[in-house]
Design a protein around this motif. Structure first.
Motif, PDB file in Angstrom:
ATOM      1  N   VAL A 136     -71.986 -53.473  40.789  1.00 39.58           N
ATOM      2  CA  VAL A 136     -71.061 -52.601  41.508  1.00 39.58           C
ATOM      3  C   VAL A 136     -69.629 -53.028  41.194  1.00 39.58           C
ATOM      4  CG1 VAL A 136     -70.396 -51.694  43.761  1.00 39.58           C
ATOM      5  CG2 VAL A 136     -72.769 -52.367  43.347  1.00 39.58           C
ATOM      6  N   SER A 137     -68.799 -52.067  40.760  1.00 42.51           N
ATOM      7  CA  SER A 137     -67.417 -52.378  40.408  1.00 42.51           C
ATOM      8  C   SER A 137     -66.522 -51.188  40.721  1.00 42.51           C
ATOM      9  CB  SER A 137     -67.305 -52.739  38.921  1.00 42.51           C
ATOM     10  OG  SER A 137     -67.727 -51.646  38.110  1.00 42.51           O
ATOM     11  N   ILE A 138     -65.218 -51.430  40.755  1.00 42.13           N
ATOM     12  CA  ILE A 138     -64.229 -50.380  41.011  1.00 42.13           C
ATOM     13  C   ILE A 138     -63.174 -50.424  39.914  1.00 42.13           C
ATOM     14  CG2 ILE A 138     -62.447 -49.526  42.582  1.00 42.13           C
ATOM     15  CD1 ILE A 138     -64.027 -50.712  44.887  1.00 42.13           C
ATOM     16  N   LYS A 139     -62.888 -49.267  39.347  1.00 42.50           N
ATOM     17  CA  LYS A 139     -61.850 -49.167  38.322  1.00 42.50           C
ATOM     18  C   LYS A 139     -61.101 -47.857  38.510  1.00 42.50           C
ATOM     19  CE  LYS A 139     -60.986 -49.583  33.353  1.00 42.50           C
ATOM     20  NZ  LYS A 139     -61.595 -49.787  32.010  1.00 42.50           N
ATOM     21  N   GLN A 140     -59.796 -47.961  38.718  1.00 50.46           N
ATOM     22  CA  GLN A 140     -58.923 -46.805  38.857  1.00 50.46           C
ATOM     23  C   GLN A 140     -59.438 -45.804  39.902  1.00 50.46           C
ATOM     24  OE1 GLN A 140     -58.555 -45.362  34.813  1.00 50.46           O
ATOM     25  NE2 GLN A 140     -56.948 -46.843  34.332  1.00 50.46           N
ATOM     26  N   GLY A 141     -59.806 -46.339  41.055  1.00 48.33           N
ATOM     27  CA  GLY A 141     -60.225 -45.494  42.163  1.00 48.33           C
ATOM     28  C   GLY A 141     -61.607 -44.900  42.045  1.00 48.33           C
ATOM     29  N   TRP A 168     -78.446 -59.580  51.370  1.00 52.60           N
ATOM     30  CA  TRP A 168     -79.625 -58.787  51.700  1.00 52.60           C
ATOM     31  C   TRP A 168     -80.747 -59.765  52.013  1.00 52.60           C
ATOM     32  CZ3 TRP A 168     -83.810 -57.066  47.964  1.00 52.60           C
ATOM     33  CH2 TRP A 168     -84.669 -56.141  48.572  1.00 52.60           C
ATOM     34  N   TYR A 169     -81.528 -59.450  53.045  1.00 54.78           N
ATOM     35  CA  TYR A 169     -82.592 -60.337  53.514  1.00 54.78           C
ATOM     36  C   TYR A 169     -83.926 -59.604  53.413  1.00 54.78           C
ATOM     37  CZ  TYR A 169     -78.388 -62.456  55.476  1.00 54.78           C
ATOM     38  OH  TYR A 169     -77.141 -62.995  55.636  1.00 54.78           O
ATOM     39  N   PRO A 170     -84.566 -59.618  52.241  1.00 50.22           N
ATOM     40  CA  PRO A 170     -85.772 -58.818  52.026  1.00 50.22           C
ATOM     41  C   PRO A 170     -87.012 -59.338  52.748  1.00 50.22           C
ATOM     42  CG  PRO A 170     -85.329 -60.161  50.096  1.00 50.22           C
ATOM     43  CD  PRO A 170     -84.166 -60.336  51.017  1.00 50.22           C
ATOM     44  N   GLN A 171     -87.021 -60.635  53.090  1.00 46.82           N
ATOM     45  CA  GLN A 171     -88.160 -61.204  53.804  1.00 46.82           C
ATOM     46  C   GLN A 171     -87.737 -62.524  54.441  1.00 46.82           C
ATOM     47  OE1 GLN A 171     -91.286 -62.810  51.083  1.00 46.82           O
ATOM     48  NE2 GLN A 171     -90.025 -61.898  49.474  1.00 46.82           N
ATOM     49  N   PHE A 172     -88.628 -63.087  55.236  1.00 46.06           N
ATOM     50  CA  PHE A 172     -88.306 -64.322  55.939  1.00 46.06           C
ATOM     51  C   PHE A 172     -87.884 -65.416  54.954  1.00 46.06           C
ATOM     52  CE2 PHE A 172     -90.094 -64.568  60.482  1.00 46.06           C
ATOM     53  CZ  PHE A 172     -89.524 -63.368  60.784  1.00 46.06           C
ATOM     54  N   GLY A 173     -86.770 -66.072  55.294  1.00 47.77           N
ATOM     55  CA  GLY A 173     -86.317 -67.219  54.519  1.00 47.77           C
ATOM     56  C   GLY A 173     -85.632 -66.882  53.213  1.00 47.77           C
ATOM     57  N   ILE A 174     -85.448 -65.604  52.915  1.00 46.66           N
ATOM     58  CA  ILE A 174     -84.849 -65.188  51.650  1.00 46.66           C
ATOM     59  C   ILE A 174     -83.489 -64.546  51.902  1.00 46.66           C
ATOM     60  CG2 ILE A 174     -85.102 -63.780  49.576  1.00 46.66           C
ATOM     61  CD1 ILE A 174     -87.132 -66.025  49.743  1.00 46.66           C
ATOM     62  N   GLU A 175     -82.471 -65.015  51.170  1.00 48.68           N
ATOM     63  CA  GLU A 175     -81.116 -64.491  51.279  1.00 48.68           C
ATOM     64  C   GLU A 175     -80.603 -64.219  49.864  1.00 48.68           C
ATOM     65  OE1 GLU A 175     -77.981 -66.167  54.120  1.00 48.68           O
ATOM     66  OE2 GLU A 175     -77.370 -67.035  52.198  1.00 48.68           O
ATOM     67  N   VAL A 176     -80.277 -62.941  49.577  1.00 46.76           N
ATOM     68  CA  VAL A 176     -79.875 -62.553  48.229  1.00 46.76           C
ATOM     69  C   VAL A 176     -78.473 -61.946  48.278  1.00 46.76           C
ATOM     70  CG1 VAL A 176     -80.504 -61.220  46.175  1.00 46.76           C
ATOM     71  CG2 VAL A 176     -82.300 -62.021  47.735  1.00 46.76           C
ATOM     72  N   PRO A 177     -77.539 -62.432  47.467  1.00 52.25           N
ATOM     73  CA  PRO A 177     -76.184 -61.856  47.455  1.00 52.25           C
ATOM     74  C   PRO A 177     -76.203 -60.400  46.976  1.00 52.25           C
ATOM     75  CG  PRO A 177     -76.216 -64.004  46.358  1.00 52.25           C
ATOM     76  CD  PRO A 177     -77.650 -63.589  46.563  1.00 52.25           C
ATOM     77  N   ASN A 178     -75.405 -59.568  47.615  1.00 52.22           N
ATOM     78  CA  ASN A 178     -75.233 -58.174  47.175  1.00 52.22           C
ATOM     79  C   ASN A 178     -73.817 -57.722  47.495  1.00 52.22           C
ATOM     80  OD1 ASN A 178     -75.454 -57.874  49.966  1.00 52.22           O
ATOM     81  ND2 ASN A 178     -76.748 -56.059  49.853  1.00 52.22           N
ATOM     82  N   LYS A 179     -73.533 -56.456  47.297  1.00 56.32           N
ATOM     83  CA  LYS A 179     -72.218 -55.904  47.557  1.00 56.32           C
ATOM     84  C   LYS A 179     -72.292 -54.878  48.683  1.00 56.32           C
ATOM     85  CE  LYS A 179     -69.678 -57.907  44.350  1.00 56.32           C
ATOM     86  NZ  LYS A 179     -68.498 -58.741  44.669  1.00 56.32           N
ATOM     87  N   MET A 180     -71.199 -54.792  49.451  1.00 59.44           N
ATOM     88  CA  MET A 180     -71.108 -53.833  50.545  1.00 59.44           C
ATOM     89  C   MET A 180     -69.786 -53.077  50.423  1.00 59.44           C
ATOM     90  SD  MET A 180     -69.435 -53.388  53.707  1.00 59.44           S
ATOM     91  CE  MET A 180     -69.223 -54.919  54.614  1.00 59.44           C
ATOM     92  N   LEU A 181     -69.855 -51.754  50.557  1.00 59.55           N
ATOM     93  CA  LEU A 181     -68.664 -50.913  50.530  1.00 59.55           C
ATOM     94  C   LEU A 181     -68.355 -50.475  51.954  1.00 59.55           C
ATOM     95  CD1 LEU A 181     -66.581 -49.489  48.657  1.00 59.55           C
ATOM     96  CD2 LEU A 181     -68.154 -47.539  48.607  1.00 59.55           C
ATOM     97  N   GLU A 182     -67.140 -50.764  52.395  1.00 58.92           N
ATOM     98  CA  GLU A 182     -66.720 -50.444  53.755  1.00 58.92           C
ATOM     99  C   GLU A 182     -65.604 -49.403  53.717  1.00 58.92           C
ATOM    100  OE1 GLU A 182     -65.646 -53.752  56.560  1.00 58.92           O
ATOM    101  OE2 GLU A 182     -63.698 -52.737  56.502  1.00 58.92           O
ATOM    102  N   PHE A 183     -65.795 -48.307  54.457  1.00 54.44           N
ATOM    103  CA  PHE A 183     -64.764 -47.280  54.586  1.00 54.44           C
ATOM    104  C   PHE A 183     -64.202 -47.303  55.993  1.00 54.44           C
ATOM    105  CE2 PHE A 183     -67.387 -45.560  51.166  1.00 54.44           C
ATOM    106  CZ  PHE A 183     -66.430 -45.138  50.250  1.00 54.44           C
TER     107      PHE A 183
END
Length: 199
Positions: A136-141, A168-183
């Motif tokens: 996930v990336s942003i370029k020129q809007g 993101w937490y897909p199951q017990f004991g698992i933590e995976v980095p992801n991206k979040m877009l906030e408006f």
């Protein structure tokens, strides 16, 4: 089981073919700690948070009260698109007695999310959490979301937004980095459109 509920009214997840695109936070633990509380909050789901409050009151590990109720809903479908509509009263206890309305319009190559807030409020935010397999990336809007067999875009022009690191937490004991877009809402309505093509 009511005690397992999250404050996630009108949230949704999106998959295109075999590719998961938008995901809610998930659950990685049941202990009475910060991570458990965060995962249950409205702001950890693909939906709208008003004045920093949860749409349903959640606390401790399994406590729930003042649950949001769906007060209106319908589905429309034709040869070109599907429209899902719902409204809830989870923010009725706020000073302005807000109602959140959401319409999802899904067609062959796009999804439009139209959110409306009825009532008075100070601040409202809409959240979108992306599956960690996506770049996930942003370029020129322009927001670009790329997967192994999928490319998506979202025009961010004239929007107040932030692209943030999340988990993101897909199951017990698992933590995976992801991206979040906030408006951030600038008025009573916010319309977001995702377009895609399969590669």
């Amino acid at each position: 089981i009511p005690g397992h509920a999250h404050a996630d009214t009108l949230s949704f997840e999106l998959s295109i073919g075999n590719q998961r695109v938008l995901v809610n936070s998930g659950t990685s633990e049941y202990g009475n700690g910060r991570k458990r509380l965060t995962q249950r909050k409205t702001s950890s789901h693909n939906t709208v948070e008003i004045d920093g409050q949860d749409s349903t009151q959640v606390w401790s590990s399994f406590r729930v009260a003042n649950r949001a109720e769906i007060i209106s809903k319908h589905v429309k479908r034709d040869d070109k698109k599907i429209e899902l509509y719902g409204a809830h009263n989870g923010y009725k206890t706020l000073f302005g007695g807000c109602v959140h309305e959401r319409k999802l319009t899904l067609s062959t190559n796009s999804l439009v999310i139209s959110d409306t807030i009825k009532g008075k409020y100070k601040c409202a935010k809409s959240y979108f959490y992306f599956h960690p397999d996506l770049k996930v990336s942003i370029k020129q809007g322009l927001l670009k979301i790329d997967g192994a067999k999928l490319s998506m875009t979202c025009n961010l022009s004239n929007k107040v937004f932030s692209l943030l690191d999340s988990f993101w937490y897909p199951q017990f004991g698992i933590e995976v980095p992801n991206k979040m877009l906030e408006f951030q809402f600038e008025n009573k309505q916010l319309d977001i459109e995702f377009k895609w093509h399969k590669g």
